[in-house]
Design an enzyme around this catalytic site. Structure first.
Site, PDB file in Angstrom:
ATOM      1  CE  LYS A 255      -4.030  -2.210   2.165  1.00  0.00           C
ATOM      2  NZ  LYS A 255      -5.031  -2.136   3.263  1.00  0.00           N
TER       3      LYS A 255
ATOM      4  CE1 TYR B 256      -9.425  -3.111   0.460  1.00  0.00           C
ATOM      5  CE2 TYR B 256      -8.496  -1.188  -0.610  1.00  0.00           C
ATOM      6  CZ  TYR B 256      -8.336  -2.333   0.150  1.00  0.00           C
ATOM      7  OH  TYR B 256      -7.091  -2.698   0.610  1.00  0.00           O
TER       8      TYR B 256
ATOM      9  CG  PHE C 203     -13.256   1.818   7.069  1.00  0.00           C
ATOM     10  CD1 PHE C 203     -12.765   1.227   5.913  1.00  0.00           C
ATOM     11  CD2 PHE C 203     -13.964   1.017   7.971  1.00  0.00           C
ATOM     12  CE1 PHE C 203     -12.975  -0.123   5.652  1.00  0.00           C
ATOM     13  CE2 PHE C 203     -14.177  -0.331   7.719  1.00  0.00           C
ATOM     14  CZ  PHE C 203     -13.688  -0.899   6.557  1.00  0.00           C
TER      15      PHE C 203
ATOM     16  NE  ARG D  14      -6.624 -12.333   5.349  1.00  0.00           N
ATOM     17  CZ  ARG D  14      -7.367 -11.216   5.329  1.00  0.00           C
ATOM     18  NH1 ARG D  14      -7.273 -10.369   4.299  1.00  0.00           N
ATOM     19  NH2 ARG D  14      -8.170 -10.931   6.308  1.00  0.00           N
TER      20      ARG D  14
ATOM     21  CB  THR E 139      -7.521  -5.572   9.750  1.00  0.00           C
ATOM     22  OG1 THR E 139      -7.975  -6.738   9.064  1.00  0.00           O
ATOM     23  CG2 THR E 139      -7.870  -4.329   8.960  1.00  0.00           C
TER      24      THR E 139
ATOM     25  NE  ARG F  45      -2.611  -5.515   6.951  1.00  0.00           N
ATOM     26  CZ  ARG F  45      -3.760  -6.073   6.590  1.00  0.00           C
ATOM     27  NH1 ARG F  45      -4.338  -6.958   7.382  1.00  0.00           N
ATOM     28  NH2 ARG F  45      -4.326  -5.754   5.440  1.00  0.00           N
TER      29      ARG F  45
ATOM     30  CG  ASN G  69      -3.761  -2.200   6.788  1.00  0.00           C
ATOM     31  OD1 ASN G  69      -3.582  -1.870   5.612  1.00  0.00           O
ATOM     32  ND2 ASN G  69      -4.768  -2.954   7.172  1.00  0.00           N
TER      33      ASN G  69
ATOM     34  CG  HIS H 160      -5.258  -6.395  -0.388  1.00  0.00           C
ATOM     35  ND1 HIS H 160      -6.479  -6.420   0.240  1.00  0.00           N
ATOM     36  CD2 HIS H 160      -5.307  -7.327  -1.374  1.00  0.00           C
ATOM     37  CE1 HIS H 160      -7.247  -7.328  -0.360  1.00  0.00           C
ATOM     38  NE2 HIS H 160      -6.555  -7.898  -1.336  1.00  0.00           N
TER      39      HIS H 160
ATOM     40  CD  GLU I  49      -8.743  -9.080  -3.656  1.00  0.00           C
ATOM     41  OE1 GLU I  49      -9.597  -8.873  -2.782  1.00  0.00           O
ATOM     42  OE2 GLU I  49      -7.588  -9.483  -3.389  1.00  0.00           O
TER      43      GLU I  49
END
Ligand code: IDP
Ligand code: MG
Length: 144
Positions: free
Chosen positions: A10, A50, A58, A86, A92, A103, A113, A116, A127
């Site tokens: 990100k 998203y 948010f 993950r 998150t 993260r 964070n 993704h 995606e």
């Protein structure tokens, strides 16, 4: 069975100069990178990506953030790719992310964070197809 998953490094992590460190962690964890690019998401792309969160409070902040600077998108291959990425990424909310997760190391906040990671095989396909054409995916056997 080799699976695929999709990642976005990100804008905060790219801007902080952490792209290389994050890719190192992903490769060291046994993932093979079969697609990779530096790109800027526009608002339409971010809203589509998203869309599941469109009614969350948010959402606006998330779209602003994801379009605030370049991201690095990657397509990764590994056994149990979705679950393993993950786990490497962590929770998150970085305050709840396990020590040593991406993260935990590189997030600045719940929104910023750092990374993704797709949450299912089906979402991963949806995606990565928003960012990679079939021709851009490296299907040849290579080590890297
Ligand atoms: P995930 O990225 O761990 O799958 P999701 O719940 O799918 O988390 O949320 C997508 C992204 O939206 C998060 O990675 C984070 O950037 C942002 N986000 C999620 N929950 C919040 C929140 O409560 N406040 C602000 N941003 C959030
Ligand atoms: Mg998610």
């Amino acid at each position: 069975m080799i699976d695929r998953t999709f990642t976005i490094i990100k804008p905060n992590a790219v801007a902080d100069g952490n792209t290389g460190k994050i890719l190192d962690m992903i490769i060291a964890a046994g993932f093979r990178v079969i697609g990779l690019k530096l790109t800027c998401m526009d608002r339409n792309q971010a809203q589509k990506f998203y869309a599941i969160h469109r009614d969350r409070p948010f959402f606006g902040e998330l779209v602003d953030f994801m379009t605030s600077g370049p991201v690095v998108v990657g397509l990764l291959e590994k056994e149990h790719a979705v679950a393993d990425l993950r786990r490497l990424v962590g929770a998150t909310d970085p305050a709840k992310a396990e020590p040593g997760t991406i993260r935990n190391l590189f997030a600045r906040s719940v929104t910023k964070n750092a990374i993704h990671a797709s949450d299912s095989d089906e979402n991963a396909r949806c995606e990565w197809s928003q960012f990679f054409t079939e021709e851009e995916i490296i299907t040849a056997d290579y080590r890297g």
